[in-house]
Scaffold this motif. Structure first.
Motif, mmCIF file in Angstrom:
data_model
loop_
_atom_site.group_PDB
_atom_site.id
_atom_site.type_symbol
_atom_site.label_atom_id
_atom_site.label_comp_id
_atom_site.label_asym_id
_atom_site.label_seq_id
_atom_site.Cartn_x
_atom_site.Cartn_y
_atom_site.Cartn_z
ATOM 1 N N TYR A 1 75.065 19.906 28.419
ATOM 2 C CA TYR A 1 74.669 21.102 29.144
ATOM 3 C C TYR A 1 73.725 21.960 28.309
ATOM 4 C CZ TYR A 1 78.280 19.961 32.575
ATOM 5 O OH TYR A 1 79.031 19.337 33.532
ATOM 6 N N ASN A 2 73.899 21.947 27.021
ATOM 7 C CA ASN A 2 72.944 22.633 26.164
ATOM 8 C C ASN A 2 71.529 22.121 26.388
ATOM 9 O OD1 ASN A 2 73.981 24.708 24.586
ATOM 10 N ND2 ASN A 2 75.077 23.288 23.277
ATOM 11 N N ALA A 3 71.397 20.805 26.483
ATOM 12 C CA ALA A 3 70.078 20.200 26.663
ATOM 13 C C ALA A 3 69.468 20.611 27.999
ATOM 14 C CB ALA A 3 70.189 18.680 26.567
ATOM 15 N N ILE A 4 70.274 20.572 29.050
ATOM 16 C CA ILE A 4 69.769 20.964 30.375
ATOM 17 C C ILE A 4 69.397 22.439 30.381
ATOM 18 C CG2 ILE A 4 70.406 21.254 32.801
ATOM 19 C CD1 ILE A 4 72.168 18.774 32.503
ATOM 20 N N ASP A 5 70.272 23.258 29.841
ATOM 21 C CA ASP A 5 69.997 24.694 29.818
ATOM 22 C C ASP A 5 68.755 25.019 28.994
ATOM 23 O OD1 ASP A 5 72.337 24.953 31.257
ATOM 24 O OD2 ASP A 5 73.556 25.393 29.494
ATOM 25 N N SER A 6 68.563 24.298 27.901
ATOM 26 C CA SER A 6 67.400 24.549 27.037
ATOM 27 C C SER A 6 66.095 24.281 27.779
ATOM 28 C CB SER A 6 67.479 23.683 25.786
ATOM 29 O OG SER A 6 68.588 24.032 25.001
ATOM 30 N N ILE A 7 66.102 23.258 28.609
ATOM 31 C CA ILE A 7 64.908 22.952 29.405
ATOM 32 C C ILE A 7 64.668 24.054 30.426
ATOM 33 C CG2 ILE A 7 63.916 21.356 31.095
ATOM 34 C CD1 ILE A 7 65.427 19.105 29.622
ATOM 35 N N VAL A 8 65.728 24.440 31.134
ATOM 36 C CA VAL A 8 65.600 25.454 32.182
ATOM 37 C C VAL A 8 65.194 26.804 31.590
ATOM 38 C CG1 VAL A 8 66.880 26.726 33.956
ATOM 39 C CG2 VAL A 8 67.224 24.259 33.701
ATOM 40 N N LEU A 9 65.694 27.127 30.408
ATOM 41 C CA LEU A 9 65.362 28.400 29.768
ATOM 42 C C LEU A 9 63.868 28.551 29.501
ATOM 43 C CD1 LEU A 9 68.308 28.831 27.245
ATOM 44 C CD2 LEU A 9 67.557 30.544 28.896
ATOM 45 N N LYS A 10 63.178 27.427 29.356
ATOM 46 C CA LYS A 10 61.745 27.463 29.050
ATOM 47 C C LYS A 10 60.885 27.486 30.309
ATOM 48 C CE LYS A 10 62.440 24.942 24.708
ATOM 49 N NZ LYS A 10 62.195 23.677 23.970
ATOM 50 N N TYR A 11 61.506 27.454 31.467
ATOM 51 C CA TYR A 11 60.727 27.454 32.714
ATOM 52 C C TYR A 11 59.916 28.742 32.850
ATOM 53 C CZ TYR A 11 62.889 23.330 34.913
ATOM 54 O OH TYR A 11 63.278 22.058 35.236
ATOM 55 N N PRO A 12 58.687 28.632 33.337
ATOM 56 C CA PRO A 12 57.892 29.836 33.609
ATOM 57 C C PRO A 12 58.330 30.449 34.939
ATOM 58 C CG PRO A 12 56.684 27.892 34.283
ATOM 59 C CD PRO A 12 57.955 27.388 33.650
ATOM 60 N N ASN A 13 57.711 31.523 35.321
ATOM 61 C CA ASN A 13 57.967 32.097 36.637
ATOM 62 C C ASN A 13 57.321 31.218 37.700
ATOM 63 O OD1 ASN A 13 59.396 34.364 35.718
ATOM 64 N ND2 ASN A 13 57.495 35.489 35.322
ATOM 65 N N PHE A 14 58.058 30.996 38.764
ATOM 66 C CA PHE A 14 57.538 30.191 39.861
ATOM 67 C C PHE A 14 57.259 31.086 41.059
ATOM 68 C CE2 PHE A 14 60.001 27.294 37.268
ATOM 69 C CZ PHE A 14 59.186 26.173 37.189
ATOM 70 N N GLY A 15 56.243 30.723 41.813
ATOM 71 C CA GLY A 15 55.862 31.545 42.956
ATOM 72 C C GLY A 15 56.822 31.459 44.115
ATOM 73 N N ASN A 16 57.520 30.343 44.228
ATOM 74 C CA ASN A 16 58.465 30.179 45.331
ATOM 75 C C ASN A 16 59.500 29.115 44.956
ATOM 76 O OD1 ASN A 16 57.214 27.540 45.946
ATOM 77 N ND2 ASN A 16 55.524 28.790 46.761
ATOM 78 N N THR A 17 60.507 28.989 45.810
ATOM 79 C CA THR A 17 61.588 28.036 45.531
ATOM 80 C C THR A 17 61.102 26.594 45.622
ATOM 81 O OG1 THR A 17 62.268 28.193 47.863
ATOM 82 C CG2 THR A 17 63.437 29.586 46.262
ATOM 83 N N GLU A 18 60.084 26.346 46.427
ATOM 84 C CA GLU A 18 59.550 24.982 46.546
ATOM 85 C C GLU A 18 58.993 24.486 45.214
ATOM 86 O OE1 GLU A 18 59.762 26.686 50.592
ATOM 87 O OE2 GLU A 18 58.922 27.406 48.689
ATOM 88 N N LYS A 19 58.241 25.343 44.518
ATOM 89 C CA LYS A 19 57.667 24.950 43.228
ATOM 90 C C LYS A 19 58.754 24.759 42.174
ATOM 91 C CE LYS A 19 53.131 27.067 43.982
ATOM 92 N NZ LYS A 19 52.164 28.104 43.524
ATOM 93 N N LEU A 20 59.784 25.603 42.219
ATOM 94 C CA LEU A 20 60.900 25.453 41.290
ATOM 95 C C LEU A 20 61.614 24.126 41.540
ATOM 96 C CD1 LEU A 20 62.950 26.359 39.185
ATOM 97 C CD2 LEU A 20 64.067 27.745 40.959
ATOM 98 N N ALA A 21 61.851 23.801 42.799
ATOM 99 C CA ALA A 21 62.529 22.545 43.143
ATOM 100 C C ALA A 21 61.706 21.336 42.701
ATOM 101 C CB ALA A 21 62.790 22.491 44.649
ATOM 102 N N GLU A 22 60.388 21.430 42.833
ATOM 103 C CA GLU A 22 59.515 20.334 42.384
ATOM 104 C C GLU A 22 59.666 20.113 40.886
ATOM 105 O OE1 GLU A 22 55.533 21.206 43.534
ATOM 106 O OE2 GLU A 22 55.933 21.050 45.690
ATOM 107 N N ARG A 23 59.747 21.199 40.130
ATOM 108 C CA ARG A 23 59.879 21.086 38.676
ATOM 109 C C ARG A 23 61.236 20.490 38.298
ATOM 110 N NH1 ARG A 23 57.450 23.597 34.269
ATOM 111 N NH2 ARG A 23 58.391 22.729 32.384
ATOM 112 N N ILE A 24 62.260 20.909 38.999
ATOM 113 C CA ILE A 24 63.602 20.382 38.722
ATOM 114 C C ILE A 24 63.654 18.884 39.009
ATOM 115 C CG2 ILE A 24 65.999 20.397 39.558
ATOM 116 C CD1 ILE A 24 65.682 23.479 39.798
ATOM 117 N N GLN A 25 63.050 18.456 40.099
ATOM 118 C CA GLN A 25 63.035 17.027 40.425
ATOM 119 C C GLN A 25 62.218 16.223 39.419
ATOM 120 O OE1 GLN A 25 63.058 16.065 44.911
ATOM 121 N NE2 GLN A 25 62.120 18.080 44.826
#
Length: 322
Positions: free
Chosen positions: A24-48
């Motif tokens: 979970y540390n590894a997953i959280d570390s990746i997510v913590l570095k995410y930039p701001n996304f314009g909408n939920t669609e772009k966030l979902a694309e990055r997660i996938q």
């Protein structure tokens, strides 16, 4: 708050942070570095893109929501009037409700704040866009000492279930994001990983789905009368074997027998009543990782007692002395 045809009040639960596994540390570390996304669609694309398994995607969404969405104290304290939708055409009502929900989700995503409904709806939308089967669940949450022995259930909270490899896991992203400090009436941001994929025996000690209110498969009385458990209890996989209920009726001067699993460090335990008076504990034995001890009831009154381990609350009980 939950937007329905009737007004419903929401609660937010006070809880503690814990450490979590390296995965979970590894997953959280990746997510913590995410930039701001314009909408939920772009966030979902990055997660996938970043995660391949359903479980890791579900965890990443939990981390993002818990880390990025702040609890809206103003909205909690001053809920808006319930939204109503009027039409003889059910499909039109459904359309209006969907549009309203979508707008609320966009607002929460843009402003990075919301109440439990917003957390759960946002989780559902990002999860669905990421290819997950997510549901929002409305129901009752036990959050306070006075909830022990409460007579009725309330629709006061919202959370999620996610289907992973044919199995439904339990998620509360609201409680994963921090807690409400009632003294200062401010929301404290504190990432709490334990509310992702919670064991049902712990989750349902604190949550009761609305779908079970009238024709429950779950034991409503056991839920309402059970002890109030805290994060440290879940973290340490502690389980109360005795008393069987969170409400204990005894005579003045009696001793109450407790049996709790995974409390081997009994020298680190303490017990206080709701007047902050420390109660004497009598350790009996430890066998098969179950600690047996007693508490002496000196007062002839109704009181709450809370057990602590290293100053972290474990569980509270309602004691009624005759």
């Amino acid at each position: 708050m939950i937007i329905r045809k009737i007004a419903i009040v929401f609660v937010f639960f006070n809880f503690m942070t814990i450490t979590y596994s390296q995965k979970y540390n590894a997953i959280d570390s990746i997510v913590l570095k995410y930039p701001n996304f314009g909408n939920t669609e772009k966030l979902a694309e990055r997660i996938q893109k970043d995660f391949t398994t359903e479980y890791d995607k579900a965890r990443a969404i939990y981390s993002w929501v818990a880390l990025n969405i702040n609890y809206d104290v103003k909205k909690f304290r001053n809920p808006s009037n319930p939204k109503t939708f009027n039409s003889k055409d059910k499909s039109e009502v459904d359309r209006q409700m969907k549009n309203y929900r979508d707008n609320e989700i966009k607002k929460a995503f843009r402003n990075k704040k919301g109440v439990c409904e917003d957390f759960s709806l946002l989780y559902e939308q990002i999860g669905t866009l990421s290819g997950l089967k997510v549901k929002v669940v409305i129901g009752d949450a036990k959050v306070d000492l006075t909830d022990i022995g409460r007579k009725r259930l309330y629709s006061n909270h919202a959370w999620n279930t996610v289907e992973i490899d044919g199995k439904s896991i339990l998620i509360d992203a609201t409680w994963g994001g921090g807690y409400l400090d009632y003294k200062t009436e401010t929301a404290v941001k504190k990432f709490t990983p334990i509310y992702f994929d919670v064991e049902p025996k712990y989750f349902y000690a604190k949550h009761f789905p609305e779908s079970e209110f009238k024709n429950p498969k779950m034991d409503k009385e056991a839920y309402l009368n059970g002890p109030l458990i805290y994060d440290a209890m879940i973290e340490k996989d502690c389980e109360v074997f005795l008393p069987k209920s969170g409400i204990v009726k005894v005579n003045e001067g009696d001793k109450i027998l407790f049996k709790i699993k995974n409390l081997s460090e009994f020298n680190e335990l303490s017990c206080f009543d709701n007047d902050d008076e420390k109660l004497e504990m009598f350790i009996l034995k430890e066998e098969n990782n179950v600690l047996e001890f007693e508490i002496l009831c000196k007062k002839k009154m109704t009181q709450f007692i809370t057990f602590y381990r290293n100053q972290k609350a474990l569980a509270s009980f309602k004691i009624i002395t005759k």
